[in-house]
Write a protein that holds these residues in place. Structure first.
Motif, PDB file in Angstrom:
ATOM      1  N   UNK A  99      43.536 -35.188  89.309  1.00  0.00           N
ATOM      2  CA  UNK A  99      44.307 -33.945  88.745  1.00  0.00           C
ATOM      3  C   UNK A  99      43.941 -32.808  89.561  1.00  0.00           C
ATOM      4  N   UNK A 100      42.478 -32.551  89.783  1.00  0.00           N
ATOM      5  CA  UNK A 100      42.050 -31.475  90.525  1.00  0.00           C
ATOM      6  C   UNK A 100      42.295 -31.537  92.138  1.00  0.00           C
ATOM      7  N   UNK A 101      42.576 -32.719  92.653  1.00  0.00           N
ATOM      8  CA  UNK A 101      43.110 -32.892  94.080  1.00  0.00           C
ATOM      9  C   UNK A 101      44.430 -32.337  94.125  1.00  0.00           C
ATOM     10  N   UNK A 102      45.318 -32.962  93.268  1.00  0.00           N
ATOM     11  CA  UNK A 102      46.741 -32.122  93.067  1.00  0.00           C
ATOM     12  C   UNK A 102      46.903 -30.874  93.104  1.00  0.00           C
ATOM     13  N   UNK A 103      46.146 -30.225  91.838  1.00  0.00           N
ATOM     14  CA  UNK A 103      46.008 -28.894  91.874  1.00  0.00           C
ATOM     15  C   UNK A 103      45.511 -28.154  93.176  1.00  0.00           C
ATOM     16  N   UNK A 104      44.457 -28.568  93.837  1.00  0.00           N
ATOM     17  CA  UNK A 104      44.016 -27.869  95.080  1.00  0.00           C
ATOM     18  C   UNK A 104      45.019 -27.928  96.321  1.00  0.00           C
ATOM     19  N   UNK A 105      45.651 -29.080  96.421  1.00  0.00           N
ATOM     20  CA  UNK A 105      46.778 -29.313  97.269  1.00  0.00           C
ATOM     21  C   UNK A 105      47.781 -28.516  97.109  1.00  0.00           C
ATOM     22  N   UNK A 106      48.420 -28.380  95.871  1.00  0.00           N
ATOM     23  CA  UNK A 106      49.509 -27.352  95.656  1.00  0.00           C
ATOM     24  C   UNK A 106      49.048 -25.941  95.822  1.00  0.00           C
ATOM     25  N   UNK A 107      47.755 -25.531  95.324  1.00  0.00           N
ATOM     26  CA  UNK A 107      47.324 -24.206  95.686  1.00  0.00           C
ATOM     27  C   UNK A 107      47.275 -23.763  97.280  1.00  0.00           C
ATOM     28  N   UNK A 108      46.695 -24.809  98.004  1.00  0.00           N
ATOM     29  CA  UNK A 108      46.746 -24.390  99.509  1.00  0.00           C
ATOM     30  C   UNK A 108      48.324 -24.331  99.971  1.00  0.00           C
ATOM     31  N   UNK A 109      49.171 -25.178  99.496  1.00  0.00           N
ATOM     32  CA  UNK A 109      50.614 -25.308  99.956  1.00  0.00           C
ATOM     33  C   UNK A 109      51.067 -24.062  99.623  1.00  0.00           C
ATOM     34  N   UNK A 110      51.015 -23.494  98.315  1.00  0.00           N
ATOM     35  CA  UNK A 110      51.570 -22.124  97.835  1.00  0.00           C
ATOM     36  C   UNK A 110      50.913 -21.065  98.552  1.00  0.00           C
ATOM     37  N   UNK A 111      49.770 -21.134  98.787  1.00  0.00           N
ATOM     38  CA  UNK A 111      49.044 -19.806  99.582  1.00  0.00           C
ATOM     39  C   UNK A 111      49.853 -19.557 100.857  1.00  0.00           C
ATOM     40  N   UNK A 112      50.571 -20.645 101.385  1.00  0.00           N
ATOM     41  CA  UNK A 112      51.160 -20.435 102.580  1.00  0.00           C
ATOM     42  C   UNK A 112      52.738 -19.835 102.489  1.00  0.00           C
ATOM     43  N   UNK A 113      53.072 -19.461 101.050  1.00  0.00           N
ATOM     44  CA  UNK A 113      54.472 -18.956 100.548  1.00  0.00           C
ATOM     45  C   UNK A 113      54.699 -17.517 101.627  1.00  0.00           C
ATOM     46  N   UNK A 114      56.084 -17.537 101.918  1.00  0.00           N
ATOM     47  CA  UNK A 114      56.371 -16.415 102.791  1.00  0.00           C
ATOM     48  C   UNK A 114      56.292 -15.181 102.468  1.00  0.00           C
ATOM     49  N   UNK A 115      56.215 -14.850 101.101  1.00  0.00           N
ATOM     50  CA  UNK A 115      56.086 -13.851 100.592  1.00  0.00           C
ATOM     51  C   UNK A 115      54.551 -13.237 100.536  1.00  0.00           C
ATOM     52  N   UNK A 116      53.554 -14.091 100.590  1.00  0.00           N
ATOM     53  CA  UNK A 116      52.071 -13.745 100.904  1.00  0.00           C
ATOM     54  C   UNK A 116      51.668 -13.888 102.140  1.00  0.00           C
ATOM     55  N   UNK A 117      52.205 -14.737 102.889  1.00  0.00           N
ATOM     56  CA  UNK A 117      51.538 -14.633 104.426  1.00  0.00           C
ATOM     57  C   UNK A 117      52.463 -14.193 105.459  1.00  0.00           C
ATOM     58  N   UNK A 118      52.207 -13.056 106.003  1.00  0.00           N
ATOM     59  CA  UNK A 118      53.074 -12.343 106.914  1.00  0.00           C
ATOM     60  C   UNK A 118      52.450 -12.519 108.496  1.00  0.00           C
ATOM     61  N   UNK A 119      51.076 -12.403 108.650  1.00  0.00           N
ATOM     62  CA  UNK A 119      50.659 -12.320 109.740  1.00  0.00           C
ATOM     63  C   UNK A 119      50.058 -13.716 110.246  1.00  0.00           C
ATOM     64  N   UNK A 120      51.106 -14.530 110.242  1.00  0.00           N
ATOM     65  CA  UNK A 120      50.842 -16.029 110.813  1.00  0.00           C
ATOM     66  C   UNK A 120      51.112 -16.288 112.206  1.00  0.00           C
TER      67      UNK A 120
END
Length: 145
Positions: A99-120
């Motif tokens: 479960x921790x792996x699933x949460x970590x992977x989802x957290x990393x993927x959602x960190x790349x959301x268009x609203x959060x990351x602009x200077x990519x």
């Protein structure tokens, strides 16, 4: 932040057309920035549709269990959910992963959301400087001797 579901074919088509795909060994996430539904007040939240096909997981029991695991991982994500619209396509590995792996992977993927990351890097819509046009007088290769 509340977790709502995508409703209707129209919303799924919009996310498929305008979303950015984030791939992980556990799932594929197609994510786009949050915009309110027609006639709805501005209330930023995560709207996520979880789709598991019969081709991915044959048994309904497995599809439902994968959906419940992913939904709970999203609900209890430590950093919360960014305001976005997304389609989540879990792979069969979601059933066997911790479960921790699933949460970590989802957290990393959602960190790349268009609203959060602009200077990519890459083609993220950044404007490149246009070089000045070369005039015939300043051309070093051509011209009169």
């Amino acid at each position: 932040m509340a977790l709502d579901s995508l409703r209707g074919d129209r919303e799924f088509r919009k996310v498929r057309a305008h979303g950015v795909a984030v791939r992980d060994p556990l799932f594929t996430l197609r994510i786009t920035e949050y915009r309110p539904r027609h006639g709805e007040t501005w209330r930023p939240r995560a709207i996520i549709g979880i789709v598991i096909s019969k081709k991915t997981l044959k048994r309904a029991v497995d599809r439902n269990r994968a959906r419940r695991r992913v939904r709970e991982a999203l609900r209890t994500l430590p950093g919360g959910l960014p305001p976005c619209r997304a389609i989540l396509l879990p792979n069969p590995a979601v059933l066997t992963a911790d479960f921790a792996q699933v949460q970590g992977a989802l957290g990393r993927a959602l960190a790349r959301a268009p609203g959060r990351v602009k200077a990519r890097g890459g083609n993220s819509g950044s404007v490149r400087p246009v070089p000045d046009p070369v005039t015939p007088d300043s051309s070093p290769a051509g011209g009169t001797p």
